[in-house]
Design a protein around this motif. Structure first.
Motif, PDB file in Angstrom:
ATOM      1  N   UNK A 266      12.114   9.875 -16.215  1.00 12.83           N
ATOM      2  CA  UNK A 266      13.063   9.308 -15.243  1.00 12.83           C
ATOM      3  C   UNK A 266      12.699   9.743 -13.822  1.00 12.83           C
ATOM      4  N   UNK A 267      12.307  11.002 -13.676  1.00 18.29           N
ATOM      5  CA  UNK A 267      11.927  11.519 -12.363  1.00 18.29           C
ATOM      6  C   UNK A 267      10.761  10.721 -11.774  1.00 18.29           C
ATOM      7  N   UNK A 268       9.793  10.389 -12.623  1.00 16.24           N
ATOM      8  CA  UNK A 268       8.624   9.631 -12.147  1.00 16.24           C
ATOM      9  C   UNK A 268       9.001   8.193 -11.792  1.00 16.24           C
ATOM     10  N   UNK A 269       9.945   7.623 -12.548  1.00 21.27           N
ATOM     11  CA  UNK A 269      10.409   6.256 -12.228  1.00 21.27           C
ATOM     12  C   UNK A 269      11.049   6.274 -10.842  1.00 21.27           C
ATOM     13  N   UNK A 270      11.937   7.241 -10.598  1.00 15.95           N
ATOM     14  CA  UNK A 270      12.635   7.324  -9.310  1.00 15.95           C
ATOM     15  C   UNK A 270      11.642   7.561  -8.169  1.00 15.95           C
ATOM     16  N   UNK A 271      10.708   8.475  -8.386  1.00 15.98           N
ATOM     17  CA  UNK A 271       9.754   8.838  -7.326  1.00 15.98           C
ATOM     18  C   UNK A 271       8.839   7.651  -6.972  1.00 15.98           C
ATOM     19  N   UNK A 272       8.342   6.977  -8.013  1.00 22.08           N
ATOM     20  CA  UNK A 272       7.425   5.853  -7.773  1.00 22.08           C
ATOM     21  C   UNK A 272       8.157   4.715  -7.062  1.00 22.08           C
ATOM     22  N   UNK A 273       9.388   4.460  -7.473  1.00 20.62           N
ATOM     23  CA  UNK A 273      10.158   3.372  -6.866  1.00 20.62           C
ATOM     24  C   UNK A 273      10.497   3.709  -5.406  1.00 20.62           C
ATOM     25  N   UNK A 274      10.904   4.923  -5.164  1.00 17.87           N
ATOM     26  CA  UNK A 274      11.277   5.352  -3.819  1.00 17.87           C
ATOM     27  C   UNK A 274      10.089   5.269  -2.857  1.00 17.87           C
ATOM     28  N   UNK A 275       8.922   5.686  -3.350  1.00 19.32           N
ATOM     29  CA  UNK A 275       7.761   5.788  -2.455  1.00 19.32           C
ATOM     30  C   UNK A 275       6.768   4.631  -2.582  1.00 19.32           C
ATOM     31  N   UNK A 276       7.051   3.718  -3.489  1.00 20.44           N
ATOM     32  CA  UNK A 276       6.164   2.561  -3.675  1.00 20.44           C
ATOM     33  C   UNK A 276       4.745   2.961  -4.051  1.00 20.44           C
ATOM     34  N   UNK A 277       4.614   4.049  -4.804  1.00 19.83           N
ATOM     35  CA  UNK A 277       3.266   4.518  -5.160  1.00 19.83           C
ATOM     36  C   UNK A 277       2.773   3.900  -6.471  1.00 19.83           C
ATOM     37  N   UNK A 278       1.522   4.202  -6.814  1.00 15.16           N
ATOM     38  CA  UNK A 278       0.889   3.736  -8.069  1.00 15.16           C
ATOM     39  C   UNK A 278       1.015   2.224  -8.252  1.00 15.16           C
ATOM     40  N   UNK A 279       0.788   1.487  -7.172  1.00 20.56           N
ATOM     41  CA  UNK A 279       0.844   0.024  -7.311  1.00 20.56           C
ATOM     42  C   UNK A 279      -0.443  -0.463  -7.957  1.00 20.56           C
ATOM     43  N   UNK A 280      -0.307  -1.399  -8.876  1.00 21.17           N
ATOM     44  CA  UNK A 280      -1.492  -1.972  -9.523  1.00 21.17           C
ATOM     45  C   UNK A 280      -2.196  -2.892  -8.524  1.00 21.17           C
ATOM     46  N   UNK A 281      -3.506  -2.692  -8.378  1.00 21.48           N
ATOM     47  CA  UNK A 281      -4.324  -3.579  -7.538  1.00 21.48           C
ATOM     48  C   UNK A 281      -5.411  -4.181  -8.431  1.00 21.48           C
ATOM     49  N   UNK A 282      -5.578  -5.489  -8.365  1.00 22.15           N
ATOM     50  CA  UNK A 282      -6.686  -6.132  -9.090  1.00 22.15           C
ATOM     51  C   UNK A 282      -7.407  -6.997  -8.067  1.00 22.15           C
ATOM     52  N   UNK A 283      -8.712  -6.784  -7.890  1.00 18.80           N
ATOM     53  CA  UNK A 283      -9.421  -7.562  -6.864  1.00 18.80           C
ATOM     54  C   UNK A 283      -9.442  -9.041  -7.244  1.00 18.80           C
ATOM     55  N   UNK A 284      -9.614  -9.855  -6.238  1.00 24.87           N
ATOM     56  CA  UNK A 284      -9.468 -11.299  -6.421  1.00 24.87           C
ATOM     57  C   UNK A 284     -10.457 -11.891  -7.420  1.00 24.87           C
ATOM     58  N   UNK A 285     -11.685 -11.400  -7.378  1.00 24.72           N
ATOM     59  CA  UNK A 285     -12.719 -11.928  -8.287  1.00 24.72           C
ATOM     60  C   UNK A 285     -12.338 -11.634  -9.746  1.00 24.72           C
ATOM     61  N   UNK A 286     -11.886 -10.414 -10.001  1.00 28.96           N
ATOM     62  CA  UNK A 286     -11.470 -10.030 -11.363  1.00 28.96           C
ATOM     63  C   UNK A 286     -10.252 -10.851 -11.777  1.00 28.96           C
ATOM     64  N   UNK A 287      -9.298 -10.944 -10.868  1.00 28.75           N
ATOM     65  CA  UNK A 287      -8.054 -11.629 -11.199  1.00 28.75           C
ATOM     66  C   UNK A 287      -8.277 -13.093 -11.576  1.00 28.75           C
ATOM     67  N   UNK A 288      -9.060 -13.792 -10.745  1.00 27.34           N
ATOM     68  CA  UNK A 288      -9.220 -15.229 -10.991  1.00 27.34           C
ATOM     69  C   UNK A 288      -9.951 -15.506 -12.310  1.00 27.34           C
ATOM     70  N   UNK A 289     -10.788 -14.571 -12.734  1.00 29.45           N
ATOM     71  CA  UNK A 289     -11.453 -14.764 -14.040  1.00 29.45           C
ATOM     72  C   UNK A 289     -10.552 -14.293 -15.186  1.00 29.45           C
ATOM     73  N   UNK A 290      -9.951 -13.105 -15.037  1.00 26.16           N
ATOM     74  CA  UNK A 290      -9.158 -12.521 -16.134  1.00 26.16           C
ATOM     75  C   UNK A 290      -7.907 -13.344 -16.427  1.00 26.16           C
ATOM     76  N   UNK A 291      -7.379 -14.013 -15.397  1.00 24.08           N
ATOM     77  CA  UNK A 291      -6.122 -14.752 -15.591  1.00 24.08           C
ATOM     78  C   UNK A 291      -6.292 -15.909 -16.591  1.00 24.08           C
ATOM     79  N   UNK A 292      -7.513 -16.431 -16.693  1.00 24.12           N
ATOM     80  CA  UNK A 292      -7.724 -17.591 -17.566  1.00 24.12           C
ATOM     81  C   UNK A 292      -7.407 -17.247 -19.029  1.00 24.12           C
ATOM     82  N   UNK A 293      -7.869 -16.068 -19.469  1.00 26.04           N
ATOM     83  CA  UNK A 293      -7.640 -15.663 -20.871  1.00 26.04           C
ATOM     84  C   UNK A 293      -6.164 -15.355 -21.120  1.00 26.04           C
ATOM     85  N   UNK A 294      -5.497 -14.804 -20.111  1.00 27.80           N
ATOM     86  CA  UNK A 294      -4.059 -14.501 -20.283  1.00 27.80           C
ATOM     87  C   UNK A 294      -3.230 -15.782 -20.266  1.00 27.80           C
TER      88      UNK A 294
END
Ligand code: 13P
Ligand code: SF4
Length: 302
Positions: A266-294
């Motif tokens: 719970x502490x980590x949920x609150x901390x991450x939400x408050x500070x907007x940390x650990x955001x998932x980043x996927x580069x555009x090239x990876x995303x546009x290819x990986x999205x097809x299979x999903x």
């Protein structure tokens, strides 16, 4: 604890955020989550929700899949190190090699895989839709990555197709042994045995039901039986008991614990939400290819 809970509630409103959780996370996280489910349900719901901020209480591949499918949303992981080891057990070189060797081949990828691997595959699956999707594929040859156990289970249900397996596995499920299951059955002779398809084929052979986490919960809830032996991660016991307060549930061994899912607090949920940390980043090239299979998975699973 009470303070932490009201802090999370306040932050959620302020940030227009929603909390998603997998059935394997700690009980108190499932309790505060807006949506709890299996990997397929969570990947679908992440796309459909109007909220722009998703706090994903699960492992990396789950947050990554949500981000790939909804790139405009912010996906926050409460714990950056909560990663699924099996997601890394497939190799791009091996996929290329198998593609060269076989005509009429589909590379089918369990969603428990990295975004990088998803770039090179034809379709993703989860344990709840793998059978339906592989059955519907026109290709005769199936290279199933990364999980050999789920691959072998699907192959056993589809004798008309030819499978090539990879050597990945989930240590939590793979380490459930048949002699441990036999002991549990002897101790609870009236219990039904419900297992996840990440278990070995030997363990699956001793089960009454094989299915995803949601499938196991639904089966136990609908069943007339009073006792169940459960072959999957212990976090599922929270929903099993919540839905079925009068039924009894037993593990097969005492190692049915995913250490990565359990890193989320719970502490980590609150901390991450408050500070907007650990955001998932996927580069555009990876995303546009990986999205097809999903996207193909979401389409074929309908
Ligand atoms: P489910 O899709 O059945 O929830 O499984 C996810 C998982 O990680 C199993 O170990
Ligand atoms: Fe990965 Fe196994 Fe944990 Fe599921 S239980 S997230 S497959 S390590």
């Amino acid at each position: 604890m009470k303070e932490l809970l009201s802090k999370i509630e306040k932050l959620k409103k302020e940030k227009n955020a929603v909390i998603l959780a997998h059935y394997y996370v700690n009980d108190e996280i499932q309790e505060i989550a807006d949506y709890v489910g299996d990997s397929y349900y969570l990947s679908k719901v992440a796309v459909e929700l109007p909220e722009q901020v998703i706090v994903f209480c699960g492992v990396t591949f789950m947050g990554e899949s949500a981000k790939i499918l909804s790139p405009q949303k912010t996906v926050i992981m409460p714990e950056a190190l909560a990663d699924c080891p099996m997601a890394h057990m497939a190799a791009i070189d091996k996929i290329k090699e198998v593609r060269e060797k076989y005509d009429d081949l589909a590379v089918v990828c369990y969603i428990n895989s990295t975004a990088e691997i998803k770039k090179y595959v034809d379709v993703c699956v989860t344990s709840s839709n793998a059978l339906k999707i592989v059955k519907a594929l026109p290709q005769q040859n199936i290279y199933f990555v990364p999980d050999q156990n789920l691959g072998q289970y699907i192959a056993s249900q589809l004798p008309e197709k030819q499978f090539i397996f990879n050597d990945g596995y989930c240590h939590v499920h793979d380490e459930i042994m048949i002699d441990e299951l036999e002991e549990a059955k002897a101790a609870h002779p009236k219990a039904k045995v419900l297992v996840h398809p990440e278990c070995t084929m030997t363990v699956i052979g001793g089960a009454d039901y094989v299915g995803s986490t949601s499938g196991i919960i639904d089966y136990a809830t609908a069943s007339d039986a009073d006792e169940f032996i459960i072959g999957t991660e212990i976090g599922i016991f929270y929903q099993l008991k919540k839905n079925n307060p009068d039924k009894k549930f037993y593990t097969i061994n005492n190692k049915q614990i995913c250490p990565n899912m359990k890193k989320i607090s719970l502490g980590k949920v609150a901390y991450a939400l408050e500070n907007g940390i650990n955001q998932i980043e996927v580069d555009n090239e990876t995303r546009t290819k990986a999205v097809l299979a999903l996207e193909k998975m979401l389409e074929l699973a309908k």
